[in-house]
Write an enzyme that holds these catalytic residues in place. Structure first.
Site, short mmCIF file in Angstrom:
data_model
loop_
_atom_site.label_atom_id
_atom_site.label_comp_id
_atom_site.label_asym_id
_atom_site.label_seq_id
_atom_site.Cartn_x
_atom_site.Cartn_y
_atom_site.Cartn_z
N THR A 44 71.70 47.42 12.52
CA THR A 44 71.00 48.43 11.74
C THR A 44 71.96 49.37 11.03
O THR A 44 73.09 49.59 11.47
CB THR A 44 70.04 49.27 12.61
OG1 THR A 44 70.79 50.29 13.29
CG2 THR A 44 69.31 48.41 13.62
N ASN A 51 74.71 53.05 19.41
CA ASN A 51 76.02 53.38 18.86
C ASN A 51 75.97 54.45 17.78
O ASN A 51 76.95 55.17 17.57
CB ASN A 51 76.68 52.11 18.30
CG ASN A 51 77.90 52.42 17.47
OD1 ASN A 51 78.95 52.82 17.98
ND2 ASN A 51 77.80 52.25 16.14
N ILE A 79 72.07 46.59 17.63
CA ILE A 79 73.10 47.63 17.59
C ILE A 79 72.74 48.62 16.50
O ILE A 79 72.47 48.24 15.35
CB ILE A 79 74.49 47.03 17.27
CG1 ILE A 79 74.80 45.84 18.19
CG2 ILE A 79 75.58 48.10 17.41
CD1 ILE A 79 76.01 45.02 17.74
N TYR A 116 79.98 68.32 19.24
CA TYR A 116 80.18 66.89 19.50
C TYR A 116 80.44 66.64 20.99
O TYR A 116 79.83 65.74 21.59
CB TYR A 116 81.36 66.38 18.67
CG TYR A 116 81.69 64.93 18.92
CD1 TYR A 116 80.83 63.92 18.49
CD2 TYR A 116 82.85 64.56 19.60
CE1 TYR A 116 81.12 62.59 18.72
CE2 TYR A 116 83.15 63.23 19.84
CZ TYR A 116 82.28 62.25 19.40
OH TYR A 116 82.58 60.92 19.64
N ASP A 135 66.83 54.59 10.19
CA ASP A 135 67.29 55.92 10.55
C ASP A 135 66.85 56.11 11.99
O ASP A 135 65.65 56.09 12.29
CB ASP A 135 66.67 56.97 9.63
CG ASP A 135 67.12 58.39 9.96
OD1 ASP A 135 67.53 58.64 11.11
OD2 ASP A 135 67.06 59.26 9.07
N LYS A 159 78.11 64.41 23.67
CA LYS A 159 78.58 63.26 24.43
C LYS A 159 78.50 63.50 25.93
O LYS A 159 78.31 62.56 26.72
CB LYS A 159 80.00 62.88 24.00
CG LYS A 159 80.07 62.32 22.59
CD LYS A 159 79.15 61.12 22.40
CE LYS A 159 79.26 60.48 21.02
NZ LYS A 159 78.38 59.29 20.87
#
Length: 272
Positions: free
Chosen positions: A31, A77, A6, A141, A52, A145
């Protein structure tokens, strides 16, 4: 024991997913970018990795570590919300937003493709209902998405020959640090020289909107885990407050009526 990786596990949805999958018996590789967050994840019993998602060298090292293990579930995510007028942020802000929210989805999945192929795994992309119902002062944003949705559709088809499945999750309002971080992003951009300065409270309101009666991150995570454990995980999963109503509004309401409501909600029903 299934192996799950994840990205973006320092807090919020990522950490809740890590906890829920660990409780469900997965070996979780979690991570985060910051060393202190990685230390906290290691202390919690995860295989913690400093990463990163935009660092090609770091991804290559991670892929080499997973090569002998294989990978059952990859959850893309990591992301954030750039808030503010599109023209104030300009191309530079758009590039930063897309690097993390969009380009990294492809970069991470590409790097880990051999491990996913070995185990005929599942890719879970965390999108947002903001990619379906576009709102002002969150254009970068929302666009990112919407792009995640398109990429998920393409990846689902292209990865099918290798036995790799793809599930897109579109959260609604989830209790996390998203609104705090979004508000910080908005404040960084707010400037008295901006043409939108007189309606700055509308910008602030949009940055806070994701925390309008939010669903607890733990409840959201349990719903995601239940879905990915199905023999045939759903193509699209919507969870959290507003996750079903917002797309329905975008589908049913005439554009003029929806635009009127959004302009009123965020202070855009004025002449400047």
């Amino acid at each position: 024991m299934p192996i799950t990786l994840i990205t973006g596990c320092s807090s919020g949805i990522g950490r809740a997913l890590a906890d829920a999958l660990h409780a469900a018996g997965h070996e979780v590789w979690a991570t985060a970018r910051k060393a202190e967050d990685v230390a906290a994840l290691a202390a919690a019993g995860f295989t913690a990795v400093q990463l990163d998602v935009n660092d090609a060298a770091g991804l290559a090292q991670l892929a080499a570590r997973l090569e002998t293990h294989g990978l059952d579930v990859l959850i893309n995510n990591a992301g954030y919300g750039a808030m503010g007028p599109l023209l104030d942020g300009g191309v530079e802000a758009m590039q930063r937003q897309f690097e993390t929210n969009v380009f990294a989805v492809v970069g991470v999945t590409r790097a880990l493709f051999p491990a996913l192929r070995r185990n005929r795994g599942l890719v879970v992309n965390i999108g947002s209902v903001s990619g379906v119902l576009v709102t002002p002062f969150a254009g970068a944003y929302c666009a990112s998405k919407a792009a995640v949705h398109a990429l998920s559709e393409a990846l689902r088809l292209e990865l099918a020959p290798f036995g790799i499945q793809v599930m897109e999750v579109q959260p609604g309002a989830i209790a996390s640090s998203f609104a705090k971080n979004a508000s910080h992003e908005a404040e960084q951009l707010l400037d008295e020289q901006s043409p939108w300065w007189p309606i700055r409270e509308g910008i602030r309101a949009r940055a806070r909107a994701s925390q309008d009666k939010p669903t607890p991150a733990e409840d959201f995570a349990r719903g995601v885990v239940a879905a990915l454990q199905r023999p045939r995980p759903p193509r699209l999963l919507r969870l959290g407050n507003g996750s079903k109503v917002m797309p329905l509004m975008a589908w049913l309401l005439p554009g003029s009526l929806l635009g009127f409501a959004l302009k009123k909600r965020f202070g855009l029903n004025v002449q400047l």
